[in-house]
Design an enzyme around this catalytic site. Structure first.
Site, PDB file in Angstrom:
ATOM      1  CE  LYS A   3      -2.421  -1.608   3.505  1.00 41.23           C
ATOM      2  NZ  LYS A   3      -1.533  -2.664   3.969  1.00 41.23           N
ATOM      3  CB  THR A   4       3.662   1.860   2.209  1.00 40.67           C
ATOM      4  OG1 THR A   4       3.336   1.814   3.085  1.00 40.67           O
ATOM      5  CG2 THR A   4       4.852   3.530   2.312  1.00 40.67           C
ATOM      6  CG  ASP A  47       0.364   2.447   6.938  1.00 43.82           C
ATOM      7  OD1 ASP A  47      -0.595   1.964   6.406  1.00 43.82           O
ATOM      8  OD2 ASP A  47       1.525   2.455   6.808  1.00 43.82           O
ATOM      9  CB  THR A  96      -4.592  -3.809   7.485  1.00 44.18           C
ATOM     10  OG1 THR A  96      -4.227  -2.430   9.748  1.00 44.18           O
ATOM     11  CG2 THR A  96      -3.266  -3.391   7.073  1.00 44.18           C
ATOM     12  NE  ARG A 125       6.528  -4.385   4.341  1.00 39.41           N
ATOM     13  CZ  ARG A 125       5.453  -3.971   5.307  1.00 39.41           C
ATOM     14  NH1 ARG A 125       4.783  -4.754   6.668  1.00 39.41           N
ATOM     15  NH2 ARG A 125       4.745  -2.684   4.805  1.00 39.41           N
TER      16      ARG A 125
END
Ligand code: ADE
Length: 339
Positions: free
Chosen positions: A74-75, A119, A168, A227
């Site tokens: 997302k980042t 975030d 999330t 990740r």
């Protein structure tokens, strides 16, 4: 003013965003053009159109909301959008915006055309949301000046900006906040082929020689998450360096996974502990989240945001209205893997 990126939830999350090496790695490996960004085709196509149209109109794109499990990028998408627009990105988190002054300081310092990335948006409290609404809709910032009977409300004009929020936990975001985004995108788990491409790309950037069998093994253990894939690649690189290997092979991956107590499906010690608790203590469930958290000595948010989404995705855990249940596949998992 750039706020420090920090998080208080999720051990893995906390570690990854703050520990120097892994954070640096994420920055180095982050794709900064659409061609380098692998997967999420539907979202990519939608975003490309939105950005192109906004550029043509010489306007900023609508506010965007991304949701989905941790580590799916997302980042990364927020960074990519800012690169595409040639705009700078200001990063903060719902955790950092506690008092109204925290958000006022961020908004009042925005430059025209900037992107504000928030975030963990599900952590924003109602007071902060109330300030965000007019800022998002009409670019107004309402602040109270003074106290008591002489207090008055002042309206400040904000420069044009785009808010990108990520969470999330979409269900924890209030409906009024959700309704203020021009587009909402759910980021999904990647498939193994996509993760393999991401690993090959990362290996190339890091200057690593790696065999395709090794890439396949890392991809299968990566929880369908870029990740995690990049983090595993790095651990395998450490192992190969220490053992003076010229090329990373399947054996090096296998040994590294063993050392980390990660199995070939990507399950870690904590995943097994969670499933075993449900099976052995509660006969397979259902068991409530509070009980599970107490038994495991783990934060509820960590269980819900880190462990459960993957276990549900691979069909080992079910969430029902009466609690968590270990599935038939979970029993089979322990029969096949650990006995
Ligand atoms: N790193 C994280 N997400 C990625 C993606 N979708 N493509 C390439 N590298 C990534």
């Amino acid at each position: 003013m750039f706020l420090k990126y920090s998080s208080t939830i999720g051990l893995m999350d906390f570690e990854e965003k703050n520990s120097g090496e892994d954070y640096q790695l994420e920055t180095v490996l982050r794709p900064d053009c659409w061609t380098d960004y692998i997967g999420q085709e539907r979202i990519k196509n939608n975003l490309k159109i939105m950005l192109e149209a906004a550029k043509k109109r010489k306007e900023l794109p609508d506010h965007l909301l991304f949701y989905g499990p941790q580590g799916l990028g997302k980042t990364t998408l927020a960074h990519l959008i800012s690169k595409e627009l040639g705009a700078s990105l200001r990063v903060t988190s719902g955790v950092n915006l506690e008092k109204s002054g925290d958000l006022v300081a961020v908004l009042a310092n925005l430059e025209p055309g900037e992107i504000l990335f928030i975030d963990e948006a599900h952590r924003l409290n109602r007071m902060i949301e109330e300030i965000l609404y007019p800022a998002m809709e009409t670019r107004k910032l309402y602040i109270t000046v003074g106290k008591g009977p002489t207090a008055r409300m002042m309206a400040l004009d904000l420069p044009p900006f785009t808010l990108i929020a990520a969470t999330t936990r979409l269900n924890l975001l209030s409906a009024p906040l959700r309704s203020r985004f021009g587009a909402i995108f759910g980021i999904e788990y990647y498939d193994v082929e996509e993760i393999k491409k991401i690993i090959f790309r990362s290996a190339k950037i890091l200057g690593l020689r790696i065999g395709s069998e090794a890439v396949e093994l890392i991809a299968r253990a990566s929880r369908f998450t870029p990740r995690t894939a990049n983090r595993l690649l790095k651990r395998v690189r450490d192992y190969s360096q220490v053992h003076n290997l010229k090329e990373i092979d399947a054996k090096a991956v296998g040994e590294t996974l063993n050392m980390l107590e990660i199995d070939q499906m990507g399950l870690e010690k904590w995943d097994r502990k969670l499933l075993k608790s449900i099976i052995e203590r509660y006969n397979g469930g259902p068991v409530g989240l509070n009980t599970l958290a107490a038994v495991l000595g783990e934060d509820k948010a960590v269980i819900e945001e880190i462990y459960e989404p993957f276990l549900i995705k691979i069909g080992l855990l079910q969430k029902t209205s009466s609690g968590r249940i270990a599935t038939k596949d979970a029993y089979e998992y322990f029969d096949n893997y650990l006995t």
